[in-house]
Design an enzyme around this catalytic site. Sequence first.
Site, PDB file in Angstrom:
ATOM      1  N   PRO A 178       0.807  -1.224   0.000  1.00  0.00           N
ATOM      2  CA  PRO A 178       0.000   0.000   0.000  1.00  0.00           C
ATOM      3  C   PRO A 178       0.842   1.277   0.000  1.00  0.00           C
ATOM      4  CG  PRO A 178      -0.955  -1.628   1.472  1.00  0.00           C
ATOM      5  CD  PRO A 178       0.325  -2.222   0.974  1.00  0.00           C
ATOM      6  N   ALA A 180       4.158   1.379  -0.821  1.00  0.00           N
ATOM      7  CA  ALA A 180       5.345   1.220  -1.671  1.00  0.00           C
ATOM      8  C   ALA A 180       4.898   0.860  -3.083  1.00  0.00           C
ATOM      9  CB  ALA A 180       6.272   0.141  -1.104  1.00  0.00           C
ATOM     10  N   ILE A 209      -0.917  -7.606  -6.600  1.00  0.00           N
ATOM     11  CA  ILE A 209      -0.001  -8.647  -7.077  1.00  0.00           C
ATOM     12  C   ILE A 209      -0.701  -9.529  -8.116  1.00  0.00           C
ATOM     13  CG2 ILE A 209       1.538 -10.551  -6.420  1.00  0.00           C
ATOM     14  CD1 ILE A 209       2.277  -7.679  -5.308  1.00  0.00           C
ATOM     15  N   ALA A 292      10.522  -7.999 -16.925  1.00  0.00           N
ATOM     16  CA  ALA A 292       9.076  -7.786 -16.961  1.00  0.00           C
ATOM     17  C   ALA A 292       8.722  -6.577 -17.835  1.00  0.00           C
ATOM     18  CB  ALA A 292       8.545  -7.595 -15.549  1.00  0.00           C
ATOM     19  N   ARG A 293       9.611  -5.590 -17.894  1.00  0.00           N
ATOM     20  CA  ARG A 293       9.353  -4.426 -18.756  1.00  0.00           C
ATOM     21  C   ARG A 293       9.416  -4.821 -20.228  1.00  0.00           C
ATOM     22  NH1 ARG A 293      12.471   0.115 -14.982  1.00  0.00           N
ATOM     23  NH2 ARG A 293      10.739   0.191 -13.494  1.00  0.00           N
ATOM     24  N   ARG A 318     -17.279  -0.758 -43.005  1.00  0.00           N
ATOM     25  CA  ARG A 318     -18.294   0.260 -42.699  1.00  0.00           C
ATOM     26  C   ARG A 318     -18.410   1.281 -43.833  1.00  0.00           C
ATOM     27  NH1 ARG A 318     -22.818   1.915 -40.096  1.00  0.00           N
ATOM     28  NH2 ARG A 318     -22.707   4.090 -39.440  1.00  0.00           N
ATOM     29  N   GLN A 410     -11.913   5.078 -32.178  1.00  0.00           N
ATOM     30  CA  GLN A 410     -12.423   6.252 -32.895  1.00  0.00           C
ATOM     31  C   GLN A 410     -12.878   5.866 -34.311  1.00  0.00           C
ATOM     32  OE1 GLN A 410     -12.877   8.920 -31.289  1.00  0.00           O
ATOM     33  NE2 GLN A 410     -13.559  10.278 -32.928  1.00  0.00           N
ATOM     34  N   GLY A 414     -19.348   5.087 -32.670  1.00  0.00           N
ATOM     35  CA  GLY A 414     -20.384   4.633 -31.722  1.00  0.00           C
ATOM     36  C   GLY A 414     -20.343   3.140 -31.468  1.00  0.00           C
ATOM     37  N   GLU A 437       4.686  -2.202 -13.889  1.00  0.00           N
ATOM     38  CA  GLU A 437       6.129  -2.366 -14.162  1.00  0.00           C
ATOM     39  C   GLU A 437       6.802  -1.006 -14.293  1.00  0.00           C
ATOM     40  OE1 GLU A 437       7.422  -4.893 -13.496  1.00  0.00           O
ATOM     41  OE2 GLU A 437       5.665  -6.187 -13.619  1.00  0.00           O
TER      42      GLU A 437
HETATM   43  C1  LIG Z   1      -3.455  -4.348 -12.634  1.00  0.00           C
HETATM   44  C2  LIG Z   1      -2.186  -4.184 -11.858  1.00  0.00           C
HETATM   45  C3  LIG Z   1      -1.311  -5.262 -11.739  1.00  0.00           C
HETATM   46  C4  LIG Z   1      -0.130  -5.134 -11.000  1.00  0.00           C
HETATM   47  N1  LIG Z   1       0.695  -6.214 -10.847  1.00  0.00           N
HETATM   48  C5  LIG Z   1       1.744  -6.130  -9.986  1.00  0.00           C
HETATM   49  C6  LIG Z   1       2.537  -7.275  -9.658  1.00  0.00           C
HETATM   50  O1  LIG Z   1       2.336  -8.357 -10.193  1.00  0.00           O
HETATM   51  N2  LIG Z   1       3.522  -7.155  -8.744  1.00  0.00           N
HETATM   52  C7  LIG Z   1       3.791  -5.964  -8.130  1.00  0.00           C
HETATM   53  O2  LIG Z   1       4.677  -5.926  -7.292  1.00  0.00           O
HETATM   54  N3  LIG Z   1       3.087  -4.845  -8.437  1.00  0.00           N
HETATM   55  C8  LIG Z   1       2.075  -4.897  -9.347  1.00  0.00           C
HETATM   56  N4  LIG Z   1       1.326  -3.775  -9.633  1.00  0.00           N
HETATM   57  C9  LIG Z   1       1.689  -2.503  -9.027  1.00  0.00           C
HETATM   58  C10 LIG Z   1       2.245  -1.513 -10.041  1.00  0.00           C
HETATM   59  O3  LIG Z   1       3.541  -1.870 -10.422  1.00  0.00           O
HETATM   60  C11 LIG Z   1       2.154  -0.107  -9.403  1.00  0.00           C
HETATM   61  O4  LIG Z   1       0.775   0.226  -9.417  1.00  0.00           O
HETATM   62  C12 LIG Z   1       2.950   0.917 -10.156  1.00  0.00           C
HETATM   63  O5  LIG Z   1       4.324   0.658 -10.029  1.00  0.00           O
HETATM   64  C13 LIG Z   1       2.680   2.338  -9.692  1.00  0.00           C
HETATM   65  O6  LIG Z   1       2.592   2.440  -8.299  1.00  0.00           O
HETATM   66  P1  LIG Z   1       1.316   3.162  -7.643  1.00  0.00           P
HETATM   67  O7  LIG Z   1       0.110   2.622  -8.298  1.00  0.00           O
HETATM   68  O8  LIG Z   1       1.425   3.030  -6.174  1.00  0.00           O
HETATM   69  O9  LIG Z   1       1.451   4.679  -8.086  1.00  0.00           O
HETATM   70  P2  LIG Z   1       2.292   5.840  -7.365  1.00  0.00           P
HETATM   71  O10 LIG Z   1       3.680   5.382  -7.149  1.00  0.00           O
HETATM   72  O11 LIG Z   1       1.530   6.335  -6.196  1.00  0.00           O
HETATM   73  O12 LIG Z   1       2.291   6.959  -8.505  1.00  0.00           O
HETATM   74  C14 LIG Z   1       1.260   7.931  -8.669  1.00  0.00           C
HETATM   75  C15 LIG Z   1       1.691   8.945  -9.732  1.00  0.00           C
HETATM   76  O13 LIG Z   1       2.911   9.603  -9.335  1.00  0.00           O
HETATM   77  C16 LIG Z   1       3.911   9.462 -10.321  1.00  0.00           C
HETATM   78  N5  LIG Z   1       5.226   9.336  -9.673  1.00  0.00           N
HETATM   79  C17 LIG Z   1       5.544   8.635  -8.559  1.00  0.00           C
HETATM   80  N6  LIG Z   1       6.849   8.741  -8.288  1.00  0.00           N
HETATM   81  C18 LIG Z   1       7.386   9.528  -9.242  1.00  0.00           C
HETATM   82  C19 LIG Z   1       8.705  10.009  -9.532  1.00  0.00           C
HETATM   83  N7  LIG Z   1       9.758   9.695  -8.784  1.00  0.00           N
HETATM   84  N8  LIG Z   1       8.879  10.791 -10.618  1.00  0.00           N
HETATM   85  C20 LIG Z   1       7.840  11.113 -11.409  1.00  0.00           C
HETATM   86  N9  LIG Z   1       6.578  10.697 -11.190  1.00  0.00           N
HETATM   87  C21 LIG Z   1       6.350   9.908 -10.134  1.00  0.00           C
HETATM   88  C22 LIG Z   1       3.526   8.210 -11.100  1.00  0.00           C
HETATM   89  O14 LIG Z   1       4.040   8.217 -12.417  1.00  0.00           O
HETATM   90  C23 LIG Z   1       2.003   8.306 -11.104  1.00  0.00           C
HETATM   91  O15 LIG Z   1       1.581   9.150 -12.116  1.00  0.00           O
HETATM   92  C24 LIG Z   1       0.167  -3.888 -10.401  1.00  0.00           C
HETATM   93  C25 LIG Z   1      -0.700  -2.805 -10.555  1.00  0.00           C
HETATM   94  C26 LIG Z   1      -1.865  -2.945 -11.261  1.00  0.00           C
HETATM   95  C27 LIG Z   1      -2.778  -1.758 -11.390  1.00  0.00           C
END
Ligand SMILES: Cc1cc2nc3c(=O)[nH]c(=O)nc-3n(C[C@H](O)[C@H](O)[C@H](O)COP(=O)(O)OP(=O)(O)OC[C@H]3O[C@@H](n4cnc5c(N)ncnc54)[C@H](O)[C@@H]3O)c2cc1C
Length: 571
Positions: A178, A180, A209, A292-293, A318, A410, A414, A437
């Site tokens: 939550p 991190a 996860i 993963a990226r 269409r 687009q 519709g 990622e």
């Molecule tokens: C469907 C889904 C599947 C996922 N699967 C996994 C998984 O398998 N394992 C896992 O560990 N995690 C997983 N995640 C977590 C995912 O990697 C994180 O959601 C993601 O890294 C972003 O973290 P956050 O959502 O807490 O956003 P935040 O870190 O809170 O970011 C919020 C905003 O702030 C910006 N921001 C934050 N820090 C900076 C910075 N230093 N510089 C510029 N901008 C910044 C971000 O770009 C974003 O726009 C998953 C998430 C989703 C939604």
Amino acid sequence: MANFYRDNEDMKFHLEHPLMKKIVALKERNFEDKDKYDYAPLDFEDAMDSYDRTLEIVGEICGDIIGPNAEGVDQEGPTVVNDRVIYAKGTAENHEALTKAGLIGMSLPREYDGLNFPIVPYVMAAELVSRADGGFANIWGLQDCAETIHEFASKEQKAEYLPRFAKGATAAMDLTEPDAGSDLQAVQLKATYNKEEDQWYLNGVKRFITNGDGDVSLVLARSEEGTTDGRGLSMFIYDKKHMAVKVRRIEHKMGIIGSPTCELVFTNAPAELVGSRKMGLIKYVMSLMNGARLGVGAQSVGIAEAAYREGLAYAKERRQFGKAIIEFPAVYEMLTNMEAKLNASRSVLYETSRFVDVYKSYFHISHDRSLDKEERMDMKKYQKLADVFTPLLKLFASEFCNEIAYDSLQVHAGSGYMKDYPIERLVRDARITNIYEGTTQLQVVAAVRGVTTGAYLNQIKEYEASDLNPQYEYLRTTLKGMTAKYEEAVAKVNEINATADHNDFLDFHARRLVEMAGYIIMGYLLLTDTTRNDKYHSSCEVFIKMGKAKVASYLEYIMSSELKDLGIFKK
Ligand SMILES: Cc1cc2nc3c(=O)[nH]c(=O)nc-3n(C[C@H](O)[C@H](O)[C@H](O)COP(=O)(O)OP(=O)(O)OC[C@H]3O[C@@H](n4cnc5c(N)ncnc54)[C@H](O)[C@@H]3O)c2cc1C
């Protein structure tokens, strides 16, 4: 009887890139496995033939099973019963089909029942699966965790866990909590060592996860009491057989519905340390995330391919104002731009995969014998390229995937907004690619090093000096002009940044600089593709036009920007 590999000649084109000769030689190490395994290749041609035949099987499963299941999985989704995840019916079917065909653990060595495939054909398989179902691609793609175990775990751990993948074991990558998200240094899940038992235990919560109830999980946890940063984190393997991690719930998401996104509670969960303590984030997770990226890059290209095909088919069918809508310049321009972005994304995807292949092959060889000086230098060169290309690829492929899906909807107008056509699902699935990622903003944080160290410019100069079709010399001239503008922009940002005691000016313009480099790099990649096959000429020309306009506008923005202007943007 659809085959997603055979119906797309771009796949074979990229598979047959000239660098594959070097990659196969490194990966197969003089084809030494041929005497031990009857399915190991005898020579380069035999290896390429086996990639081709395997991808044909992947293409068939994607066309006949995974693709047709995608709508049903999107509607049904996974559920949680007694703290465990139950996949949607179609997801279970997809997984069984790929496992039966021996397509899990593709890149692992044969001694662990893998296929010893290079990254290029493995990433191609990921692209095919993603085109069929972007959500399912996550469950299949988490076999990346096996690659990390292979790289960093002990001999005993490899022998214990790796052969399970070929039998269909699924995996999870437990990093996020939550508090991190982007900032993984803040991870709190606690790892405690019990000396008497010689056993680690994990306690705490993870969220978001993917496939969190997988058979084998790699978990990032705080092993060093009293620490608060990344140096106190280690990586652990958790085996589901212990039943000490509960799935508290799965998220209700916008897209990739079939992919279960879990909240996990660890209660005295026994776990095994991977590699050395304190290296969890700094070394192992960095490597895991880079893999993963690349996977999300492939996912983005696969979803974009599906979206482009849907848009093209609809535009041909269409009719409005007495003709097919594809005949209107506003529509065909959209489709041509989509195709150019798709081809550019695919080119940078496989270029990056090749860089990773070369350096990873050397890395594995270095565990068995010491590399000579030339090999060490070659490994370093490709590792640096992989490091700066991976975030660039993730950024562009995911953003283009979203743009392509958006434009395809687009074209449908519709009808696309209704649940009647697949594009509605594809738009929802695409939306996650530039978030997980590492968000696009975090890719920029990683990629800007390629700008400041000159790594992108060096590579651009290499492309510039390469053999390109003389017929298209004017395109090389355009790219040289774009490069001059990029250099001007970098110089201006560096100059102003040096006047401050912080990096805000660089950070503010970082995305523009990274994108400028990216447009030039992808322009050269498409020009190189066009040199090999003229079929890419239109995409190349269109993409360079698009890139030229972007680079010019970014330069103008940067040149008219001063440090004090940042104040206007601050909230
Ligand atoms: C469907 C889904 C599947 C996922 N699967 C996994 C998984 O398998 N394992 C896992 O560990 N995690 C997983 N995640 C977590 C995912 O990697 C994180 O959601 C993601 O890294 C972003 O973290 P956050 O959502 O807490 O956003 P935040 O870190 O809170 O970011 C919020 C905003 O702030 C910006 N921001 C934050 N820090 C900076 C910075 N230093 N510089 C510029 N901008 C910044 C971000 O770009 C974003 O726009 C998953 C998430 C989703 C939604």
